[in-house]
Design a protein around this motif. Structure first.
Motif, PDB file in Angstrom:
ATOM      1  N   THR A 177      23.232  39.054  27.353  1.00 59.66           N
ATOM      2  CA  THR A 177      22.648  39.339  28.660  1.00 59.66           C
ATOM      3  C   THR A 177      23.536  38.668  29.698  1.00 59.66           C
ATOM      4  OG1 THR A 177      20.405  39.423  27.749  1.00 59.66           O
ATOM      5  CG2 THR A 177      20.615  39.110  30.122  1.00 59.66           C
ATOM      6  N   PHE A 178      24.338  39.455  30.393  1.00 55.26           N
ATOM      7  CA  PHE A 178      25.291  38.893  31.344  1.00 55.26           C
ATOM      8  C   PHE A 178      24.561  38.496  32.628  1.00 55.26           C
ATOM      9  CE2 PHE A 178      27.999  42.024  28.939  1.00 55.26           C
ATOM     10  CZ  PHE A 178      28.590  41.064  28.143  1.00 55.26           C
ATOM     11  N   THR A 179      24.867  37.302  33.108  1.00 54.66           N
ATOM     12  CA  THR A 179      24.162  36.757  34.275  1.00 54.66           C
ATOM     13  C   THR A 179      25.085  36.502  35.458  1.00 54.66           C
ATOM     14  OG1 THR A 179      24.442  34.514  33.382  1.00 54.66           O
ATOM     15  CG2 THR A 179      22.402  35.690  32.826  1.00 54.66           C
ATOM     16  N   GLU A 180      26.395  36.649  35.257  1.00 56.32           N
ATOM     17  CA  GLU A 180      27.367  36.438  36.325  1.00 56.32           C
ATOM     18  C   GLU A 180      28.409  37.547  36.253  1.00 56.32           C
ATOM     19  OE1 GLU A 180      29.083  32.486  36.456  1.00 56.32           O
ATOM     20  OE2 GLU A 180      27.430  31.686  35.240  1.00 56.32           O
ATOM     21  N   PRO A 181      29.171  37.742  37.356  1.00 50.79           N
ATOM     22  CA  PRO A 181      30.280  38.704  37.287  1.00 50.79           C
ATOM     23  C   PRO A 181      31.284  38.283  36.218  1.00 50.79           C
ATOM     24  CG  PRO A 181      29.789  38.143  39.565  1.00 50.79           C
ATOM     25  CD  PRO A 181      28.981  37.209  38.715  1.00 50.79           C
ATOM     26  N   LEU A 182      31.815  39.256  35.505  1.00 55.92           N
ATOM     27  CA  LEU A 182      32.773  39.001  34.429  1.00 55.92           C
ATOM     28  C   LEU A 182      34.199  39.299  34.882  1.00 55.92           C
ATOM     29  CD1 LEU A 182      30.816  40.577  31.439  1.00 55.92           C
ATOM     30  CD2 LEU A 182      31.483  38.178  31.627  1.00 55.92           C
ATOM     31  N   HIS A 183      35.108  38.414  34.496  1.00 56.32           N
ATOM     32  CA  HIS A 183      36.535  38.594  34.740  1.00 56.32           C
ATOM     33  C   HIS A 183      37.241  38.800  33.398  1.00 56.32           C
ATOM     34  CE1 HIS A 183      36.730  37.050  39.006  1.00 56.32           C
ATOM     35  NE2 HIS A 183      35.518  36.653  38.636  1.00 56.32           N
ATOM     36  N   ALA A 184      38.307  39.591  33.411  1.00 58.30           N
ATOM     37  CA  ALA A 184      39.179  39.631  32.232  1.00 58.30           C
ATOM     38  C   ALA A 184      39.902  38.297  32.142  1.00 58.30           C
ATOM     39  CB  ALA A 184      40.169  40.777  32.335  1.00 58.30           C
ATOM     40  N   ILE A 185      40.114  37.797  30.917  1.00 56.13           N
ATOM     41  CA  ILE A 185      40.761  36.509  30.727  1.00 56.13           C
ATOM     42  C   ILE A 185      41.722  36.589  29.552  1.00 56.13           C
ATOM     43  CG2 ILE A 185      38.859  35.654  29.272  1.00 56.13           C
ATOM     44  CD1 ILE A 185      39.426  32.847  30.460  1.00 56.13           C
TER      45      ILE A 185
END
Length: 387
Positions: free
Chosen positions: A360-368
């Motif tokens: 459950t994603f709760t923040e914006p996701l960045h590629a890493i």
């Protein structure tokens, strides 16, 4: 019901046991112990019973209708989604058919072009040899004319060119490289077209939003060199004097400037054969130094990892080893933010699913990305977005 079938009289009572309807004579004859009601009372009781049954049936019907509605809602959603997917895939297949038609034209045009070039070489030589043949025929005719003369003096007095023409070239003298078809270049046209076809098909498969992933060099560790296009980077075996900021990783990692907080996205990465790496998605709030800053070693990042030719998927320090060796260096990452799915694919022939994280994603996701040198030499990565 007209009357008593036995006594032919009016029915007056209703018996709950035995014969249900009774007349006055029937009542006089029956023994005690039977429950007898007047027709009116029995009718009231029957209506009360029917009313209760009707209420139960009505409640059951209402419950059934509610259940039907509850089942129709997801089926309607499924049908709506299926209709949308069908329309999207129809467009994808139209693009694929158009691409295949164009690819067929390209391949056949390339073959025709090479045929024209190869045949032109033979054509010039054929024209030259035909001219030579005609000259030889003329000489042969002149010699045959002299040969048939009966007057020896006349034959000796006539001038003539008696050259044999042995200096002509053979039609097979041109080299195979110059005259044959280049199947390699024809195959290259075909393979390039097929690769483009796979991209079209994959865009339909994932139904992704168009996005462009760029690297944030302000987050890059000191041993990573980010190219000007912000899509490629490589390991440098020296310490660079980059400014120390709260955003920069102490170790050799880098984030993307692009972030995703909704929708479905697909992007690709190609890696060098040498070197060890990790890549995936993370929150920008993850720590920038120490062991917990490594991809997959915290609860804020999810990654695919390579270490000494062993491949795994990692999140929150939980490692899932991949059973098979990978066969190429091209990978795909698919994110469905709302569904909480992050999947990794090996983009070889055939495309192979490697692992899917559910969260459950709760923040914006960045590629890493994480990259470092091994004993075999340098290492690099290149990012590609879905066109």
């Amino acid at each position: 019901m007209d009357g008593c079938s036995i006594h032919k009289t009016i029915l007056e009572c209703y018996c709950l046991d035995g014969i249900p309807y009774l007349c006055g004579y029937c009542i006089a004859k029956i023994q005690g112990g039977f429950q007898v009601w007047s027709i009116g009372d029995a009718s009231v009781k029957k209506k009360e019973l029917l009313s209760n049954v009707l209420k139960e049936l009505s409640a059951s019907k209402s419950e059934t209708e509610n259940r039907i509605r509850s089942l129709k809602t997801p089926t309607e959603k499924i049908q709506y989604k299926a209709d949308g997917l069908s329309k999207k895939f129809i467009v994808v297949f139209q693009k694929m058919r158009k691409h295949i038609e164009d690819l067929e034209t390209k391949v056949l045009s390339e073959i025709a072009r090479q045929v024209e070039e190869a045949v032109a070489i033979y054509r010039d030589e054929i024209r030259e040899l035909e001219t030579k043949r005609d000259e030889l025929s003329r000489k042969m005719a002149a010699i045959e004319d002299l040969y048939t003369l009966t007057d020896p003096v006349t034959g000796l007095q006539r001038p003539g060119d008696y050259g044999h023409g042995n200096n002509q070239r053979s039609a097979g003298d041109c080299s195979t490289a110059a005259c044959d078809l280049d199947e390699g270049s024809i195959s290259e046209v075909l393979h390039t077209g097929i690769a483009e076809l796979v991209v079209i098909a994959r865009s339909g498969l994932f139904m992704v939003e168009k996005s462009d992933i760029l690297l944030d060099e302000d987050t890059a560790g000191n041993n990573l060199e980010v190219e000007d296009d912000k899509k490629s980077f490589y390991w440098v075996n020296r310490y660079q004097s980059t400014p120390k900021t709260p955003q920069r990783f102490k170790d050799h990692q880098v984030l993307s400037t692009t972030s995703f907080s909704t929708g479905r996205h697909f992007w690709m990465v190609e890696t060098s054969k040498c070197g060890n790496w990790r890549f995936g998605m993370s929150y920008a709030s993850m720590t920038r130094k120490g062991f917990r800053s490594y991809i997959g070693c915290n609860d804020k990042s999810w990654g695919l990892c390579k270490w000494n030719n062993q491949y795994s998927a990692m999140h929150a320090c939980k490692e899932t080893l991949l059973p098979d060796k990978l066969t190429c260096q091209r990978f795909g990452v698919y994110l469905d933010y709302e569904a909480g799915e992050l999947s990794f694919y090996e983009l070889c022939d055939p495309i192979r699913h490697l692992h899917t994280f559910s969260a459950t994603f709760t923040e914006p996701l960045h590629a890493i990305f994480r990259l470092w040198l091994d004993s075999y030499g340098g290492a690099w990565m290149t990012l590609k977005s879905m066109e």
